[in-house]
Design a protein around this motif. Structure first.
Motif, short mmCIF file in Angstrom:
data_model
loop_
_atom_site.label_atom_id
_atom_site.label_comp_id
_atom_site.label_asym_id
_atom_site.label_seq_id
_atom_site.Cartn_x
_atom_site.Cartn_y
_atom_site.Cartn_z
N GLU A 47 0.82 -1.23 0.00
CA GLU A 47 0.00 0.00 0.00
C GLU A 47 0.85 1.27 0.00
OE1 GLU A 47 -3.34 0.21 0.12
OE2 GLU A 47 -4.16 -1.48 1.27
N GLU A 48 2.01 1.19 0.68
CA GLU A 48 2.79 2.42 0.87
C GLU A 48 3.74 2.71 -0.28
OE1 GLU A 48 2.07 4.34 3.12
OE2 GLU A 48 0.85 3.02 4.40
N THR A 49 3.83 1.81 -1.25
CA THR A 49 4.77 2.05 -2.34
C THR A 49 4.23 3.15 -3.26
OG1 THR A 49 3.68 0.38 -3.68
CG2 THR A 49 5.54 -0.35 -2.34
N ASP A 50 5.14 3.80 -3.99
CA ASP A 50 4.71 4.82 -4.96
C ASP A 50 3.77 4.20 -5.99
OD1 ASP A 50 6.24 6.63 -3.70
OD2 ASP A 50 7.81 6.76 -5.24
N ILE A 51 4.10 2.97 -6.39
CA ILE A 51 3.31 2.31 -7.43
C ILE A 51 1.85 2.23 -7.01
CG2 ILE A 51 2.92 0.14 -8.68
CD1 ILE A 51 5.90 -0.37 -8.60
N VAL A 52 1.60 1.69 -5.82
CA VAL A 52 0.22 1.47 -5.40
C VAL A 52 -0.43 2.78 -4.93
CG1 VAL A 52 -1.26 0.26 -3.72
CG2 VAL A 52 0.62 -0.95 -4.85
N SER A 53 0.33 3.62 -4.25
CA SER A 53 -0.31 4.82 -3.69
C SER A 53 -0.59 5.89 -4.73
CB SER A 53 0.51 5.37 -2.54
OG SER A 53 1.76 5.84 -3.01
#
Ligand code: AMP
Length: 441
Positions: A58-64
């Protein structure tokens, strides 16, 4: 008149003749993967959003902030509205398929490769697109099949080195790190948080946010002003437990035995949360800011994070767009290289060198002329960037009429009588051209 519709920002049409290069890369990858006993997997281009939220983090740039996500409306009473996402990467999809098809029950290692488009809403620039293509592979399986062995990591890295060599990519660097396992990472994260807390206010906004949400990613920050602080932070290598340390040492030892060169990069943490232990990137100087040709690592807890059995694994994804850019730049550079660099050893040989260069140029060769004022070493360095070979012209060569030609690609030196030199260089040029054409076919 209606305005013509254009391709969406960050997406591109690939046209001939460039598509021939894309196909050649794919064919070479398939050939190399087959030799290492990998089979192809094709997973859907969209998946349930939860897969990436749980898998990538959730906290990655990709997902957020980078995913193309939408609410898919129900078409019938039996259907529910679903949150779906265009895949931003393929590892989560492969591991989902591994679980869904109960591949763990075969008891064997699964070695799967994929080739296909991925989607991330990033700021487009050279080498970074919103639809881009990855060629990737995963080795995954139950621990008793050997999926945790450091030899799997080393084999995957050795395969990548072979693939890049076969594609003709020169000048890559393998950067290697270990980010620790689920058991030794929490202690490191606590240490890192503690070290960042008193200095966080002096760091960029992204680091301040990451210090809270995902402190490992602080190590990845590229902001110049933050570098001094980051360099002073504790290193993960000093917090690895005995098992992780032994694993990493074994990976390095196997790479050395196989003569795959690598450099340690203690700040290589990668942008996906699922990595454990080995992480790596192959970078290439010719790519500019987006210099990663490919990236990957081990993900021992990913299967469990998305509801599957314990299935450690390791994988990578190559940016195919970046392979194409690198090969095109290399071809361009190669085409611009002179056939030879004539280097007078001293100023006394300058006039004779001009005469030799004139002879060769009149034969149709592309020749660069050095200056006897340069030291031989400097001539070598400059010539290496601009010409395929160097011809040193000193007193002895002039007296004997036999010249020494050093080929930069092989480092082989050949003695050639001056009268045969032009014919020799023309033949070498024709041979290289033939080889290139054969490679393309
Ligand atoms: P990742 O999936 O983030 O580990 O990235 C693996 C590789 O995919 C990178 O090293 C790049 O070569 C390539 N890649 C990632 N994002 C992009 C993008 N937006 N555009 C082009 N290539 C990308």
């Amino acid at each position: 008149m209606t305005t013509p519709v254009k391709a969406v920002r960050g997406t591109r049409d690939l046209l001939p003749p460039e598509t021939a290069l894309w196909s050649r890369i794919e064919a070479t990858a398939r050939e190399v993967f087959a030799r290492y006993n990998f089979g192809e997997i094709r997973t859907p281009i969209f998946e349930e959003t939860t897969l990436f939220a749980r898998g990538v983090g959730e906290e990655t740039d990709i997902v957020s902030k980078e995913m193309y996500t939408w609410e898919d409306r129900a078409r019938a009473q039996s259907e529910k509205t679903q949150s779906l996402t265009l895949r931003p990467e393929n590892t989560a999809g492969v591991v989902r398929a591994y679980i869904e098809h109960k591949l763990s029950e075969t008891g064997q290692l699964q070695k799967l490769f994929y080739i296909g488009p991925q989607f991330r809403r990033e700021r487009p620039q050279k080498g970074r697109y919103r639809q881009f293509f990855q060629i990737g592979a995963e080795v995954i399986g139950p621990p008793h099949a050997g999926s945790e062995s450091p030899l799997r990591d080393a084999e995957v890295l050795e395969m990548l080195a072979s693939l890049l060599e076969e594609l003709g990519i020169e000048g890559w660097t393998l950067r290697l790190n270990s980010v620790g396992s689920a058991s030794d990472r929490p202690a490191y994260l606590a240490k890192l948080r503690e070290a960042i807390a008193p200095v966080a206010h002096r760091m960029c906004a992204d680091c301040q946010r990451r210090a809270e949400t995902n402190p490992l990613r602080v190590l990845d920050c590229k902001v110049a002003e933050d570098q001094e602080i980051i360099e002073s932070l504790p290193r993960i290598a000093d917090s690895l437990d005995e098992a992780s340390r032994a694993h990493f040492a074994a990976v390095c030892a196997a790479l050395e035995a196989a003569r795959v060169p690598y450099t340690l990069d203690h700040r290589l943490v990668r942008g996906l949360d699922y990595y454990t232990r080995t992480t790596f990137e192959f970078t290439h100087g010719g790519l500019g800011a987006q210099n990663a040709l490919l990236g990957g690592g081990r993900y021992d807890g990913l299967s469990e994070a998305i509801g599957g059995p314990k299935a450690p694994g390791i994988g990578f994804a190559i940016g195919q767009d970046r392979l194409v850019l690198t090969l095109q730049a290399q071809e361009q550079e190669e085409a611009e290289r002179a056939d030879a660099w004539v280097a007078p050893v001293g100023e006394a040989q300058n006039p004779a060198s001009l005469a030799l260069a004139r002879e060769l140029r009149r034969a149709g060769l592309r020749v660069e002329l050095g200056d006897g004022g340069f030291r031989v070493r400097k001539s070598m360095e400059v010539a290496d960037r601009q010409a395929r070979r160097i011809i040193l012209l000193g007193e002895d060569e002039l007296a004997s009429g036999v010249l020494t030609v050093k080929d930069f690609s092989t480092a082989v030196q050949t003695k050639i009588p001056r009268a045969e030199l032009a014919a020799h260089l023309l033949a070498a040029r024709a041979e290289a051209k033939q080889k290139k054409e054969k490679q393309r076919a």
